[in-house]
Design an enzyme around this catalytic site. Structure first.
Site, PDB file in Angstrom:
ATOM      1  N   ASP A  17      16.866 -21.008  38.627  1.00 47.15           N
ATOM      2  CA  ASP A  17      17.795 -21.413  37.569  1.00 47.15           C
ATOM      3  C   ASP A  17      19.122 -21.861  38.183  1.00 47.15           C
ATOM      4  O   ASP A  17      19.395 -21.614  39.371  1.00 47.15           O
ATOM      5  CB  ASP A  17      17.993 -20.211  36.635  1.00 47.15           C
ATOM      6  CG  ASP A  17      18.443 -20.605  35.236  1.00 47.15           C
ATOM      7  OD1 ASP A  17      18.808 -21.773  35.022  1.00 47.15           O
ATOM      8  OD2 ASP A  17      18.429 -19.721  34.361  1.00 47.15           O
TER       9      ASP A  17
ATOM     10  N   ASP B 171      16.180 -25.007  26.893  1.00 46.22           N
ATOM     11  CA  ASP B 171      16.384 -23.693  26.274  1.00 46.22           C
ATOM     12  C   ASP B 171      16.156 -23.769  24.771  1.00 46.22           C
ATOM     13  O   ASP B 171      16.105 -22.739  24.096  1.00 46.22           O
ATOM     14  CB  ASP B 171      17.814 -23.199  26.548  1.00 46.22           C
ATOM     15  CG  ASP B 171      17.922 -22.519  27.900  1.00 46.22           C
ATOM     16  OD1 ASP B 171      16.887 -22.370  28.575  1.00 46.22           O
ATOM     17  OD2 ASP B 171      19.051 -22.150  28.288  1.00 46.22           O
TER      18      ASP B 171
END
Ligand code: DGJ
Length: 770
Positions: free
Chosen positions: A506, A576
């Site tokens: 990430d 997301d």
């Protein structure tokens, strides 16, 4: 002086070699065979090499199954791109005079039109006013670079052309590679400083693609933001420059390094001429799309010249990222399928041998950072029972990580949450038959971490200037070798101790203050290029240490999707935003540039841990599964709270997905209908060997005004083959049929009937009968 050189820099169209060129041996042989009627022999001639010299043009042709790309040398030794478009068979027979439109406009030799055009790799200097590929400042302040041909080398599907500045020992090696089957060419440049002095590269591009001079071109590109990635934008190309770029240190959400340009603004999904390309770089990048006053589109791509100023010391070289370019006359759908093939066959790790993406589970939307050995074991039990194959523990497992404000940098398990390390959990997951995956954010450090307390100087910063903190974290200076080595060691230890199969890598903030005080002076301008090079090296070395190790590229969702990172990762976290309707749009947008197999889909719980709503509440679980499986299927449902009905649905859809994923992951996508244009999204996948096809039909809402959905006519089937039709919900098919020919399905199509309800969907599977 320079003006004189440039004025003369014109292709010598009357040169004897071009007027009286000799036919190639192959052409001669074909002619003889034709005259003697022995055409059957010519069918057995070996396919022409993908890269060939064209002596009559003093040039070279790069040939794919569908396109030709031709470069020629001019009288002064400069290289000019004379053609890129549909394949021209027998380019050996072309003469320079056959490109009159292009040639006339290469150089205007009189008055104010005294400009140099269509160069293959223009340096900045002389009468060049368009975007240069290379702009250099020499130590004495001279900024004039004129690159001429030095040498060339052909090696199978590769070509190297070496250029040299006329006055200094600055070399540029242009590298080309032809992907003949996919119809795509890659180019990049290597800039070598043999001058004996340090020089500053103000701009270093991978190359420029010149399109045929014409009007009415249209540009398609992807924009977005966090949670709203890959919006498809279409606009006419006008005179001037359109720039898509990232200045944020990484690939970015704001635009993606991909473009498509269609002729006459007339291409559809299935027809029309489209030139397209993608840049393989995960740092600051730029693609400038220029339409000159003489209707010449030029697409230049490479390192973003913004805040570049790269210092190249004597003996050093800078390698620019690959810039891929393709052409098709079969519309945007074919352009996408070519890129998908290229990614799956040539770019991603293991290429054609790569395994199918497993069904995966991710803990984030259920537990956020509150993961523990106990709660993860309990989730893993339930996930395995549903058919999950890869279990990923997201954020929260490492030192001090009780909130999102601490612990980044300390890549060892938090002792309170995992008293015996990760091994007991990893073993448990493995015993259940699943692979174990782990979230990491290696480029970051929290001030509240052991790492930062030990090495506050390891972050990017300008000494004495304010420091931007995003999500309470700073960006490590990956350009520093000690940071690189620290991360390799930490991640390697995790793989060994936890039998980690996949890292979800990430990256949750923007890169700001890109300074490196310890290097000092102008040399620190190189930091962001070295940062990305070291990022690549970390992943490459970990993969070399652990050949089965896989990576997911994530940047708060789809902020790091590009072909540079794809050379070393196996999948992308798409967004997301897990709302199914938004996801249809996001996945479709990314599918213009990236294979759906690489785009992770996820069936999310209605609410996350903090009560934040993830999905439209009226979106049925079935609909959410159908959307997620158009990418590679994953889930993050709260398995502890699933009703028995929902559990049965999950089990059923995961089992169904496993029967079609070979087709959705390795097949070809046809975007038959888009929510951008209608209330129905339809995507059809056709297996690479044609044996199966899957059609997903997803209704946004049903119009009372236009109550009938037009039939869905399919693509890519064999007209004469017969297909068995399996409808996931037979009641949603108006047409009653259990088998049909390809011709029927492509001409008549399938009629669907949905309830008058938002977010209805279904899938139909076609199996080709022997
Ligand atoms: C952002 C990612 O996109 C999410 O999936 C999750 O991993 C969080 N970061 C964790 O901090």
């Amino acid at each position: 002086m320079a003006g004189a050189i440039h004025k003369a820099a014109v292709l010598n169209v009357s040169a004897p070699a071009m007027m009286h060129h000799c036919p190639s041996p192959e052409t001669l042989l074909r002619t003889v065979l034709l005259l003697t009627g022995l055409t059957f022999v010519s069918d057995r001639l070996p396919a022409a090499a993908p890269v060939r010299p064209l002596p009559q043009l003093s040039g070279w042709v790069l040939e794919t199954s569908v396109s030709s790309y031709i470069i020629a040398r001019n009288e002064q030794g400069g290289l000019q791109q004379v053609y890129w478009g549909g394949r021209i068979d027998s380019p050996e027979e072309l003469t320079a005079g056959q490109f009159p439109k292009t040639l006339q406009n290469l150089v205007f030799t009189a008055g104010h039109r005294d400009e140099i055009r269509s160069e293959e790799y223009p340096g900045w200097g002389g009468a060049r006013f368009e975007e240069p590929c290379l702009k250099v400042t020499l130590p004495d302040g001279v900024r004039d670079t004129v690159l001429v041909y030095h040498s060339d080398r052909i090696d199978g599907d590769r070509l190297e052309l070496v250029l040299k500045d006329i006055r200094s020992d600055l070399l540029v090696r242009l590298h080309y590679r032809v992907y003949a089957d996919e119809g795509i060419i890659a180019k990049h440049a290597v800039i070598e400083n043999q001058t004996g002095h340090s020089v500053t590269l103000e701009s270093a591009q991978s190359g420029v693609w010149n399109l045929p001079m014409d009007r009415d071109y249209r540009l398609t590109y992807l924009t977005g933001h966090w949670g709203g990635e890959a919006k498809v934008i279409r606009e006419p190309l006008h005179q001037g420059m359109k720039v898509i770029e990232s200045r944020r240190g990484t690939t970015g959400f704001e635009s993606n390094p991909w473009f498509a340009i269609d002729a006459g603004a007339a291409a559809t999904e299935e027809s029309g001429r489209v030139w397209f390309g993608a840049l393989a770089w995960s740092g600051n990048w730029r693609i400038s799309i220029e339409q000159t006053s003489w209707a010449q589109p030029r697409i230049t791509g490479g390192f973003n010249p913004f805040d570049f100023g790269y210092r190249l010391n004597p003996g050093e070289r800078l390698v620019t990222p690959p810039f891929y370019g393709g052409y098709t006359d079969r519309g945007f759908g074919d352009a996408s399928r070519r890129l998908h093939d290229l990614q799956r066959n040539q770019i991603r790790p293991h290429g054609r041998e790569a395994r199918l993406r497993p069904v995966w589970y991710n803990s984030w939307q259920v537990y956020e950072v509150d993961v523990t050995e106990e709660n993860q074991k309990a989730l893993a039990d339930k996930a395995a029972a549903l058919g999950v194959e890869l279990f990923v523990v997201d954020d929260g497992w490492f030192n001090l990580r009780k909130t999102t404000g601490a612990g980044l940098g300390d890549w060892f398990p938090d002792r309170d949450k995992f008293p015996n390390g990760l091994k007991p959990l990893a073993d448990h997951v493995n015993r259940l038959g699943m692979d174990f995956g782990l979230w990491v954010e290696p480029e970051m450090v929290n001030p509240d971490s052991d790492l930062y307390r030990r090495h506050p100087d390891w972050i990017l910063r300008f000494e004495g200037r304010p420091l931007t903190s995003g999500r309470g974290q700073y960006v490590l200076n990956l350009a520093r070798d000690e940071v690189k080595e620290y991360l390799i060691k930490a991640l390697d230890t995790l793989v060994r101790e936890g039998n980690v199969r996949l890292f979800k890598w990430d990256m949750n903030r923007l890169v700001t203050e890109p300074g490196w005080p310890e290097v000092g002076g102008a040399g620190q301008r190189n930091v962001l290029v070295q940062y990305t090079q070291n990022l690549y090296e970390i992943v490459d070395r970990l993969r070399a240490l652990h050949p089965g190790l896989e990576f997911e590229s994530c940047k708060g969702g789809g902020g790091r999707l590009d072909l540079g990172i794809l050379e070393r990762v196996d999948q992308f976290w798409t967004s997301d935003n897990t709302d199914p309707l938004d996801r249809i749009r996001i996945q479709e947008g990314f599918s213009f540039a990236y294979s759906p197999q690489l785009l992770m889909g996820r069936v999310a719980p209605a609410f996350n841990k903090r009560g934040y709503q993830n999905v439209r509440l009226h979106a049925p679980l079935e609909f959410r599964f159908l959307v997620a499986m158009m990418g590679s299927l994953g889930l993050s449902l709260n398995l502890n709270e699933l009703s028995s009905d929902d559990e049965a649905t999950a089990r059923k859809y995961i089992a169904f997905y496993k029967t079609i994923r070979e087709t959705t992951q390795r097949g070809h996508l046809h975007r038959l209908s888009s929510l951008r244009e209608r209330e129905l999204a339809v995507n059809q996948f056709v297996a690479a060997n044609g044996s199966q096809s899957v059609v997903f039909v997803l209704q946004h809402w049903q119009e009372f005004y236009n109550v009938v959905h037009p039939p869905v006519t399919l693509r890519g089937l064999e007209p004469t083959a017969t297909y068995r039709v399996h409808a996931l919900h037979p009641e949603k098919l108006l047409t009653v049929l259990d088998r049909a020919t390809g011709a029927y399905l492509m001409q008549h199509g399938l009629n669907f009937r949905f309830a008058k309800r938002d977010l209805e969907g279904t899938a139909v599977v076609l199996e080709r009968l022997p």
